[in-house]
Design an enzyme around this catalytic site. Structure first.
Site, PDB file in Angstrom:
ATOM      1  N   CYS A 184       0.806  -1.209   0.000  1.00 44.13           N
ATOM      2  CA  CYS A 184       0.000   0.000   0.000  1.00 44.13           C
ATOM      3  C   CYS A 184       0.851   1.275   0.000  1.00 44.13           C
ATOM      4  CB  CYS A 184      -0.975   0.039   1.164  1.00 44.13           C
ATOM      5  SG  CYS A 184      -2.219   1.309   0.882  1.00 44.13           S
ATOM      6  N   ASP A 320       1.601  -9.491  -2.616  1.00 39.47           N
ATOM      7  CA  ASP A 320       2.758  -8.625  -2.405  1.00 39.47           C
ATOM      8  C   ASP A 320       4.123  -9.271  -2.665  1.00 39.47           C
ATOM      9  OD1 ASP A 320       0.783  -6.909  -1.608  1.00 39.47           O
ATOM     10  OD2 ASP A 320       1.275  -6.979   0.535  1.00 39.47           O
ATOM     11  N   LYS A 328       1.432  -2.791  -4.698  1.00 40.53           N
ATOM     12  CA  LYS A 328       1.099  -3.936  -3.833  1.00 40.53           C
ATOM     13  C   LYS A 328      -0.081  -3.583  -2.932  1.00 40.53           C
ATOM     14  CE  LYS A 328       5.882  -5.526  -3.986  1.00 40.53           C
ATOM     15  NZ  LYS A 328       5.677  -6.624  -4.921  1.00 40.53           N
ATOM     16  N   ALA A 331      -6.440  -4.760  -3.470  1.00 40.06           N
ATOM     17  CA  ALA A 331      -7.210  -4.669  -4.712  1.00 40.06           C
ATOM     18  C   ALA A 331      -6.455  -5.340  -5.857  1.00 40.06           C
ATOM     19  CB  ALA A 331      -7.480  -3.207  -5.042  1.00 40.06           C
ATOM     20  N   CYS A 363      -5.959   2.351  -4.873  1.00 41.14           N
ATOM     21  CA  CYS A 363      -5.483   2.886  -3.614  1.00 41.14           C
ATOM     22  C   CYS A 363      -6.441   3.990  -3.173  1.00 41.14           C
ATOM     23  CB  CYS A 363      -4.080   3.445  -3.844  1.00 41.14           C
ATOM     24  SG  CYS A 363      -3.352   4.065  -2.339  1.00 41.14           S
TER      25      CYS A 363
END
Ligand code: UQ1
Length: 437
Positions: A184, A320, A328, A331, A363
């Site tokens: 994220c 990830d 990463k 979603a 994001c």
């Protein structure tokens, strides 16, 4: 291993191995996070009971996208997790151990319990590990009771962020983004916006200086959204320093030491009253030591489109730990899941792999206690938006979606294997926005 056709000798050897090994399965899923859990659900419902083993040592499954909201005091840690037993599919076998050694040439993984698991297909879904200890002084600073250093990235520290926030009355608030890929990548700046709004709401914004120091050369990798975020920082008096990397925390003096990545070796010290640190991250050491599985950057070497390993046709990766150059996020794992599923099944059946992942990631950039910019994009870093509205604007609707709707979608649809990302929704909404993709 040849995934397509198995000679009789290999089948017999495999059966024998199953007698001597404690565990043996059609698919071994390493990791019970977002990608691993969703894929175990899809695969076990297709293949039937006990054909899938999930190797996962943790008791709890955290919905990590909630950690930023926890840091801002909008949610509590108890709302962010369920037990692993609750979320893993009943048709899969859960081995509550850690993967210690990968041997893709022999189709085995050794576990922390001393067992060897033999698989036909392997799905790597380990996620990333947080490496707080790589920054001298940081791990110690986070453990200090009533300290000034905090981090939303770990469930151990996420609630502490709000505690530090409430204790802070003024001074320099310093936020970081490390010199490594992170999960994220929007989260390190979301917490900046939340904290800035926190002090504004209290009427104490003039008491604090807010600085975001990022190792990246940009504020956000997708220009369409970066162009919206820069004016927000400017308007809200948030100083952004790019190519600046946290290298040491001297907590006795409340000093953070940064390196200028444009001039290696050049250090600067900053006094903080609150330091929000994002740790460097990597794939787990147990995985990276199996060099044959990894690319040179230390992530699983899969094909960007099919998500199949480039050298081992019976190995796939999701989420990830994968080396695909997408952001990463959960979603992204959701959008990867139907591709991995259909391509894995095709590989099992000896058919060509036809599904393609386009690099979709999204994001929800929370910009305070009531607004959010929903960034969505693909490998080419061009927007790939779902809704028929301008998504580069701060919106209350997107904030509610992030805070209240996404957790529901995650627990009820994604983990049971029914959420394939918003591709279908995008197509439906596409009717209302003929000019957009
Ligand atoms: C998404 O699919 C997802 O994974 C479940 C998220 O993580 C929790 C998200 O935050 C978002 C935004 C998506 C994309 C979904 C829609 C409806 C745009």
């Amino acid at each position: 291993m040849q995934a397509k056709t198995k000679p009789a000798g290999k089948v017999i050897l495999h059966r024998l191995a199953c007698v001597y090994n404690k565990w043996c399965c059609k698919v071994l899923v390493v990791g019970g996070g977002s990608g691993g859990c969703a894929m175990a659900a899809k695969l076990s419902s297709h293949l039937g009971k006990d054909k899938v083993i999930v190797l996962e040592p943790e008791d709890r499954h955290y919905y990590q996208p909630m950690f930023t909201l926890i840091g801002g005091g909008m949610k509590r840690l108890e709302q962010s997790y369920k037990t692993m037993a609750e979320v893993l599919p009943k048709k899969a076998k859960w081995v509550k151990e850690k993967a210690m050694e990968f041997d893709p040439d022999n189709n085995t993984v050794c576990t922390s319990g001393g067992d060897t698991i033999k698989y036909d297909f392997l799905l790597i879904a380990t996620g990333l590990q947080l490496k707080y200890e790589k920054i001298p002084g940081l791990a110690e600073a986070l453990e200090i009771p009533n300290g000034k250093v905090c981090s939303i990235y770990s469930p151990k520290y996420a609630e502490g962020v709000y505690d530090v926030l409430r204790r802070t009355t003024g001074g320099n608030l310093i936020f970081t983004f490390p010199d490594s890929p992170v999960k994220c990548p929007g989260a390190p700046q979301k917490i900046v916006y939340i904290v800035e709004h926190y002090f504004r709401k209290l009427g104490k914004r003039d008491k604090v200086n807010i600085t975001y120091n990022t190792a990246l050369p940009v504020l956000f990798g997708v220009k369409h959204y970066a162009d919206a975020l820069w004016p927000i920082c400017k308007k809200r008096n948030i100083t952004v320093n790019t190519r600046r990397n946290l290298v040491e925390v001297r907590h006795a003096e409340d000093i953070a030491v940064f390196e200028d990545l444009e001039n290696p070796g050049q250090l600067c010290e900053e006094k903080y009253s609150l330091l929000h640190a994002v740790p460097p991250m990597s794939a787990p050491d147990e995985l990276t030591k199996c060099r044959k599985l990894m690319n040179t950057a230390g992530f699983v070497d899969v094909n960007n489109s099919t998500l199949q390993h480039v050298r081992y046709s019976n190995v796939f990766a999701i989420g990830d730990s994968s080396g695909t150059p997408n952001s990463k996020t959960a979603a992204a794992a959701a959008a990867q899941s139907p591709v991995v599923f259909r391509n894995m099944i095709a590989a099992m059946e000896g058919k060509p792999l036809t599904e393609v992942y386009d690099g979709y990631a999204s994001c929800p950039l929370v910009t305070g206690y009531s607004t959010c910019i929903l960034a969505e994009f693909d490998y080419s870093l061009t927007p790939l938006e779902t809704f028929p509205v301008a998504q580069n604007k701060e919106r209350y609707s997107m904030f509610i979606m992030k805070k209240d709707f996404m957790p529901l979608l995650y627990w009820k649809l994604m983990l049971p294997g029914h959420w394939n990302g918003p591709g279908l929704m995008r197509k439906l909404f596409g009717v209302f926005k003929p000019n957009k993709k």
